[in-house]
Design a protein around this motif. Structure first.
Motif, PDB file in Angstrom:
ATOM      1  N   ASN A  24      43.754  45.572  34.880  1.00  7.74           N
ATOM      2  CA  ASN A  24      42.460  45.394  35.545  1.00  7.74           C
ATOM      3  C   ASN A  24      41.788  46.741  35.799  1.00  7.74           C
ATOM      4  O   ASN A  24      40.568  46.876  35.668  1.00  7.74           O
ATOM      5  N   LEU A  25      42.601  47.753  36.173  1.00 10.37           N
ATOM      6  CA  LEU A  25      42.046  49.093  36.362  1.00 10.37           C
ATOM      7  C   LEU A  25      41.531  49.657  35.040  1.00 10.37           C
ATOM      8  O   LEU A  25      40.473  50.286  34.989  1.00 10.37           O
ATOM      9  N   ARG A  26      42.282  49.403  33.976  1.00 12.54           N
ATOM     10  CA  ARG A  26      41.855  49.885  32.665  1.00 12.54           C
ATOM     11  C   ARG A  26      40.566  49.191  32.221  1.00 12.54           C
ATOM     12  O   ARG A  26      39.675  49.822  31.624  1.00 12.54           O
ATOM     13  N   THR A  27      40.455  47.908  32.525  1.00 13.97           N
ATOM     14  CA  THR A  27      39.233  47.178  32.197  1.00 13.97           C
ATOM     15  C   THR A  27      38.050  47.732  32.991  1.00 13.97           C
ATOM     16  O   THR A  27      36.956  47.918  32.446  1.00 13.97           O
ATOM     17  N   PHE A  28      38.274  48.002  34.277  1.00 12.90           N
ATOM     18  CA  PHE A  28      37.243  48.587  35.128  1.00 12.90           C
ATOM     19  C   PHE A  28      36.761  49.910  34.533  1.00 12.90           C
ATOM     20  O   PHE A  28      35.549  50.148  34.375  1.00 12.90           O
ATOM     21  N   GLN A  29      37.681  50.780  34.170  1.00 13.47           N
ATOM     22  CA  GLN A  29      37.336  52.068  33.575  1.00 13.47           C
ATOM     23  C   GLN A  29      36.565  51.890  32.268  1.00 13.47           C
ATOM     24  O   GLN A  29      35.577  52.587  32.009  1.00 13.47           O
ATOM     25  N   GLY A  36      39.460  44.366  22.890  1.00  9.40           N
ATOM     26  CA  GLY A  36      39.932  43.211  22.139  1.00  9.40           C
ATOM     27  C   GLY A  36      40.074  41.955  22.974  1.00  9.40           C
ATOM     28  O   GLY A  36      40.862  41.059  22.650  1.00  9.40           O
ATOM     29  N   TYR A  37      39.294  41.871  24.065  1.00  8.38           N
ATOM     30  CA  TYR A  37      39.293  40.704  24.928  1.00  8.38           C
ATOM     31  C   TYR A  37      38.013  39.895  24.689  1.00  8.38           C
ATOM     32  O   TYR A  37      37.064  40.369  24.060  1.00  8.38           O
ATOM     33  N   THR A  38      37.984  38.707  25.263  1.00  9.20           N
ATOM     34  CA  THR A  38      36.733  37.970  25.343  1.00  9.20           C
ATOM     35  C   THR A  38      35.956  38.492  26.553  1.00  9.20           C
ATOM     36  O   THR A  38      36.536  39.069  27.473  1.00  9.20           O
ATOM     37  N   GLN A  39      34.658  38.246  26.549  1.00  9.44           N
ATOM     38  CA  GLN A  39      33.859  38.715  27.676  1.00  9.44           C
ATOM     39  C   GLN A  39      34.251  37.994  28.955  1.00  9.44           C
ATOM     40  O   GLN A  39      34.218  38.583  30.044  1.00  9.44           O
ATOM     41  N   SER A  40      34.658  36.742  28.845  1.00  9.63           N
ATOM     42  CA  SER A  40      35.073  35.992  30.041  1.00  9.63           C
ATOM     43  C   SER A  40      36.345  36.599  30.641  1.00  9.63           C
ATOM     44  O   SER A  40      36.513  36.608  31.872  1.00  9.63           O
ATOM     45  N   THR A  41      37.240  37.122  29.789  1.00  2.00           N
ATOM     46  CA  THR A  41      38.449  37.778  30.293  1.00  2.00           C
ATOM     47  C   THR A  41      38.092  39.032  31.073  1.00  2.00           C
ATOM     48  O   THR A  41      38.665  39.306  32.142  1.00  2.00           O
ATOM     49  N   ILE A  42      37.141  39.790  30.568  1.00  2.00           N
ATOM     50  CA  ILE A  42      36.674  40.989  31.281  1.00  2.00           C
ATOM     51  C   ILE A  42      36.133  40.598  32.656  1.00  2.00           C
ATOM     52  O   ILE A  42      36.451  41.225  33.668  1.00  2.00           O
ATOM     53  N   THR A  43      35.323  39.538  32.679  1.00  2.00           N
ATOM     54  CA  THR A  43      34.741  39.079  33.945  1.00  2.00           C
ATOM     55  C   THR A  43      35.829  38.700  34.936  1.00  2.00           C
ATOM     56  O   THR A  43      35.785  39.080  36.125  1.00  2.00           O
ATOM     57  N   VAL A  44      36.829  37.958  34.490  1.00  2.00           N
ATOM     58  CA  VAL A  44      37.922  37.524  35.369  1.00  2.00           C
ATOM     59  C   VAL A  44      38.695  38.727  35.897  1.00  2.00           C
ATOM     60  O   VAL A  44      39.020  38.798  37.090  1.00  2.00           O
ATOM     61  N   GLN A  83      36.707  40.495  38.534  1.00  2.00           N
ATOM     62  CA  GLN A  83      36.699  39.680  39.757  1.00  2.00           C
ATOM     63  C   GLN A  83      38.024  39.794  40.495  1.00  2.00           C
ATOM     64  O   GLN A  83      38.053  39.892  41.733  1.00  2.00           O
ATOM     65  N   GLN A  84      39.142  39.798  39.756  1.00  2.00           N
ATOM     66  CA  GLN A  84      40.456  39.941  40.388  1.00  2.00           C
ATOM     67  C   GLN A  84      40.571  41.282  41.107  1.00  2.00           C
ATOM     68  O   GLN A  84      41.080  41.356  42.236  1.00  2.00           O
ATOM     69  N   LEU A  85      40.096  42.332  40.462  1.00  2.00           N
ATOM     70  CA  LEU A  85      40.163  43.655  41.079  1.00  2.00           C
ATOM     71  C   LEU A  85      39.264  43.726  42.313  1.00  2.00           C
ATOM     72  O   LEU A  85      39.657  44.297  43.345  1.00  2.00           O
ATOM     73  N   GLU A  86      38.084  43.142  42.234  1.00  2.00           N
ATOM     74  CA  GLU A  86      37.181  43.132  43.388  1.00  2.00           C
ATOM     75  C   GLU A  86      37.784  42.359  44.551  1.00  2.00           C
ATOM     76  O   GLU A  86      37.646  42.764  45.717  1.00  2.00           O
ATOM     77  N   LEU A  95      40.432  44.569  46.168  1.00  2.00           N
ATOM     78  CA  LEU A  95      39.864  45.686  46.920  1.00  2.00           C
ATOM     79  C   LEU A  95      38.975  45.218  48.066  1.00  2.00           C
ATOM     80  O   LEU A  95      38.727  45.969  49.020  1.00  2.00           O
ATOM     81  N   GLY A  96      38.461  43.996  47.964  1.00  2.00           N
ATOM     82  CA  GLY A  96      37.606  43.459  49.012  1.00  2.00           C
ATOM     83  C   GLY A  96      36.183  43.970  48.981  1.00  2.00           C
ATOM     84  O   GLY A  96      35.455  43.855  49.976  1.00  2.00           O
ATOM     85  N   VAL A  97      35.768  44.529  47.840  1.00  2.00           N
ATOM     86  CA  VAL A  97      34.399  45.060  47.709  1.00  2.00           C
ATOM     87  C   VAL A  97      33.896  44.762  46.305  1.00  2.00           C
ATOM     88  O   VAL A  97      34.678  44.688  45.353  1.00  2.00           O
ATOM     89  N   PRO A  98      32.584  44.591  46.133  1.00  2.00           N
ATOM     90  CA  PRO A  98      32.028  44.462  44.776  1.00  2.00           C
ATOM     91  C   PRO A  98      31.994  45.824  44.100  1.00  2.00           C
ATOM     92  O   PRO A  98      31.659  46.831  44.728  1.00  2.00           O
ATOM     93  N   LEU A  99      32.340  45.858  42.828  1.00  2.00           N
ATOM     94  CA  LEU A  99      32.363  47.115  42.085  1.00  2.00           C
ATOM     95  C   LEU A  99      31.108  47.326  41.248  1.00  2.00           C
ATOM     96  O   LEU A  99      30.750  48.470  40.956  1.00  2.00           O
ATOM     97  N   PHE A 100      30.470  46.224  40.851  1.00  2.00           N
ATOM     98  CA  PHE A 100      29.276  46.315  40.019  1.00  2.00           C
ATOM     99  C   PHE A 100      28.159  45.468  40.610  1.00  2.00           C
ATOM    100  O   PHE A 100      28.409  44.496  41.350  1.00  2.00           O
TER     101      PHE A 100
END
Length: 317
Positions: free
Chosen positions: A5-10, A26-34, A37-40, A43-48
């Motif tokens: 998830n951190l790597r996806t965020f970066q 090499g993911y789907t866009q929905s996987t990136i979104t998930v 969301q898991q990382l947010e 952390l308890g905060v929105p990142l984007f």
């Protein structure tokens, strides 16, 4: 907390969108979104936040990004344990000034690919003002460009020689005098973006000499600039090595002026305190071999009119 998830965020930050991050990983866009969301949620905060069609970092995201990069670097460092003597692996991101990338880096990149075939090398052409920021935030591992008062408190900076910056024009250019003060010249400056170190230095010099120009042609490619100058659409100010062939065969000439031939230091930087990976060490050693044979920085530092921000503010027409 999942490293993926951190790597996806970066990657979303580096690529500029969820879609491009998905293509890169090499993911789907929905996987990136998930994963974001898991990382947010953790952390308890929105990142984007969405601004128009773009996803931009929130204030919390800005604070989280360097820490996420540090954790990923630590994980990479851990994976390297016990690999002493093995070939470098992982990803190496290098931001570089366009002139150096186009005309000086081919031997470096070729040698790096031969010696580190398992490293994913990402090289980007960047403005010299953007490079230090990318190094500080972790958007790149190494930055290579010309000195624009890079912050030595945050960066490790190593000299890579220096290069003469010269006034170039067609042999048919009819306004070669850039020495006499107080001129209004029927000539066009052919140059790149406003934050270019070469453009800033030249415009500061012209202001001090009170030399005004009719037109500035603002282009975004060194090769396009050269072709326009060879077609006698104006003059330009670039490193001599950019035009060695054209100067040798007479398609371009070097104009005489106090600003022409002033050396510019080339530097390589990485974030202070970060782990220098084997891939970074290899790239640095190749850079030293290829670039550090230029004029010593001590000589460059004593040259006149070197500072990119010297001279009073002035707008050229």
């Amino acid at each position: 907390m999942e490293l993926k998830n951190l790597r996806t965020f970066q990657t979303v930050v580096d690529q500029g969108s969820y879609q491009k991050a998905a293509e890169r990983l090499g993911y789907t866009q929905s996987t990136i979104t998930v994963q974001i969301q898991q990382l947010e949620e953790e952390l308890g905060v929105p990142l984007f936040e969405r601004v128009g069609r773009r996803m931009v970092l929130t204030e919390a995201g800005e604070r989280a990004l360097p820490q996420a990069r540090e954790l990923l670097e630590a994980a990479e460092r851990l994976l390297e344990c016990g690999k002493t003597g093995s070939v470098p692996t992982g990803t190496l991101r290098v931001d570089m000034a366009e002139t150096l990338l186009c005309y000086q880096m081919q031997p470096v990149i070729r040698a790096f690919r031969e010696r580190a075939p398992q490293v994913r090398l990402i090289v980007r052409s960047c403005n010299c003002m953007q490079i230090p920021q990318g190094v500080r935030t972790g958007a790149c591992d190494l930055g290579v460009g010309y000195d624009m008062d890079w912050n030595r408190e945050a960066l490790e900076v190593e000299s890579m020689g220096s290069y003469d910056i010269v006034l170039l024009a067609s042999p048919d250019f009819t306004e070669p005098d850039f020495t006499t003060p107080g001129q209004r010249k029927a000539a066009s400056l052919v140059t790149d973006e406003p934050d270019s170190i070469f453009r800033r230095r030249l415009e500061a010099y012209l202001c001090r000499r009170e030399i005004e120009l009719d037109v500035t042609l603002e282009l975004w490619s060194i090769e396009t600039i050269k072709r326009c100058v060879m077609s006698n659409l104006g003059f330009t100010y670039l490193p001599r090595f950019v035009a060695e062939e054209e100067l040798a065969d007479g398609r371009l000439v070097e104009l005489e002026a106090p600003i022409s031939g002033v050396p510019a230091p080339a530097l390589c930087a990485w974030r202070k305190g970060r782990w220098v990976t084997p891939a970074m060490e290899l790239f640095l050693s190749l850079l030293r071999e290829a670039l550090a044979e230029g004029e010593p920085l001590s000589a460059a530092a004593s040259a006149p009119a070197l500072g990119p921000f010297s001279g009073r503010a002035c707008r050229l027409k």
